[in-house]
Design an enzyme around this catalytic site. Structure first.
Site, PDB file in Angstrom:
ATOM      1  N   ASP A 110     -11.933   3.484  19.092  1.00 47.07           N
ATOM      2  CA  ASP A 110     -11.369   3.639  20.426  1.00 47.07           C
ATOM      3  C   ASP A 110     -10.953   2.290  20.994  1.00 47.07           C
ATOM      4  O   ASP A 110     -11.506   1.253  20.649  1.00 47.07           O
ATOM      5  CB  ASP A 110     -12.343   4.354  21.364  1.00 47.07           C
ATOM      6  CG  ASP A 110     -13.665   3.613  21.538  1.00 47.07           C
ATOM      7  OD1 ASP A 110     -14.185   3.075  20.544  1.00 47.07           O
ATOM      8  OD2 ASP A 110     -14.182   3.575  22.673  1.00 47.07           O
ATOM      9  N   GLU A 149     -17.183   3.278  22.030  1.00 45.71           N
ATOM     10  CA  GLU A 149     -17.720   1.958  22.338  1.00 45.71           C
ATOM     11  C   GLU A 149     -17.130   1.404  23.630  1.00 45.71           C
ATOM     12  O   GLU A 149     -17.827   0.758  24.413  1.00 45.71           O
ATOM     13  CB  GLU A 149     -17.434   0.996  21.187  1.00 45.71           C
ATOM     14  CG  GLU A 149     -18.294  -0.275  21.206  1.00 45.71           C
ATOM     15  CD  GLU A 149     -17.708  -1.399  22.052  1.00 45.71           C
ATOM     16  OE1 GLU A 149     -18.423  -2.367  22.344  1.00 45.71           O
ATOM     17  OE2 GLU A 149     -16.514  -1.315  22.433  1.00 45.71           O
TER      18      GLU A 149
END
Length: 375
Positions: free
Chosen positions: A68, A133
């Site tokens: 991500d 994250e």
């Protein structure tokens, strides 16, 4: 075009704004499966994660990272489309180029070469990859680690591909991180007219002496590995929008980045003692994002330091500076954790980029680390 650059570009093309993965993980799984990794897809809530492992013996070296990325901001401020990888003047531009799709590509190609040269390597290699994250991090690495502990899979060494470098690739490695403790504080007053302050209680004024005390408090001295703990107010909000109304409350957001000299319980106690000493009426909600961790000298540190020196030709420096990383979830299991990745100068910025030559250099360093620990 090198395999590392090609893979990095393929990953950047996938608009994986947190918590979306946008197919990045399947691309990695396909490459890893082709060289003998067995992948376990782990979806928690709305978050895709995977654990891929080659081998079933100890010691286990794990590459950890995230697919991500943060939002791009206004796309029209980018010199080229943020999810269309663009090569200019020896740099690869695109959201995630440095944080951290370049690292992911380097990890995969390093493993491909290592396995080709050492098909019967010692121990095991694993990948722990999340798409949570850059977001809350509630359903990502922490959930995967919990699942691994439940089936007695133990990580011995973990390399996190966060962008650790400052001036040139590999000049800084992170062997620990400070803890992060945040507070949402509401100071209560009494709303009223600014012309009649004796009939009101201004919470901004009430909080000001406490704010000064908190910001000048010497929380600790730090130690050989960590700087002193710091307190920072990140946001203050109050008022109705009118200039003739004393607000009834003020909302304050703050954060402490703390060393191993303190724990979160002691910090909470000291903050609340200061607020109480100033006789404030308040509500306070705490959030612990992670405790500090430190990897001392040992096999992983030694191998990483040597790999950078041998491949890049210059020494690296160990550091615990910067924000938090998913290493905070892995270190408490007893794993040795190191962070090594590209330059961090453009991460989260418009026109994020990484040097093309650094991608291949990083892949070679990762491969050398594998050779030192598992060949």
């Amino acid at each position: 075009m090198t395999p590392t650059l090609a893979l990095a570009m393929d990953l950047i093309r996938r608009a994986s704004v947190t918590p979306e993965d946008a197919g990045c993980q399947e691309l990695m799984i396909d490459r890893l499966s082709a060289v003998g990794f067995e992948a376990d897809r782990m979806r928690f809530g709305e978050v895709n994660n995977f654990w891929a492992r080659r081998g079933n013996q100890a010691p286990l070296l794990c590459f950890a990272g995230h697919t991500d990325v943060v939002p791009t901001g206004p796309a029209n401020r980018w010199a080229s489309a943020p999810f269309e990888p663009n090569l200019r003047d020896g740099l690869l531009y695109g959201r995630g180029a440095a944080d951290m799709k370049g690292s992911l590509a380097a990890m995969v190609t390093a493993c491909e070469r290592f396995v080709a040269e050492h098909p019967d390597h010692q121990g095991s290699i694993a990948f722990l990859i999340t798409s949570d994250e850059e977001g809350p991090a509630d359903d990502g690495t922490v959930r995967v680690v919990h699942a691994l502990e439940g089936r007695n899979e133990k990580i011995d060494w973990c390399l996190v591909g966060e962008p650790s470098s400052e001036q040139r690739l590999g000049d800084v490695c992170k062997n620990g991180r400070r803890g992060s403790l945040s507070g949402d504080l509401v100071i209560h007053g009494v709303q009223g007219h600014v012309a009649y302050p004796h009939l009101a209680e201004n919470p901004i004024h009430s909080f000001a002496p406490a704010a000064a005390a908190l910001s000048t408090e010497q929380w600790d001295q730090g130690n050989a590995y960590f700087p002193p703990t710091t307190f920072q107010i990140s946001n203050i909000r109050a008022g109705t929008g009118a200039n003739n109304v004393i607000p009834g409350e003020v909302e304050v957001m703050f954060n402490l980045r703390f060393s191993t000299e303190l724990d979160d319980a002691r910090i909470r106690q000291r903050v609340e003692e200061i607020l109480d000493r100033h006789k404030l009426r308040y509500d306070l909600t705490w959030k612990l994002s992670g405790n500090p961790f430190l990897t001392p000298e040992g096999a992983l540190i030694d191998a990483t330091v040597q790999a950078v020196e041998e491949v890049a030709g210059y020494p690296t420096r160990l550091s615990t500076a910067g924000g938090t990383s998913d290493g905070r979830f892995i270190a408490p299991t007893g794993a040795q954790v190191i962070e090594l990745g590209p330059l961090n100068a453009t991460i989260h910025k418009v026109d994020e980029c990484v040097a093309v030559e650094d991608l291949e250099l990083l892949s070679r360093i990762y491969q050398r680390l594998l050779e030192k620990l598992l060949a």
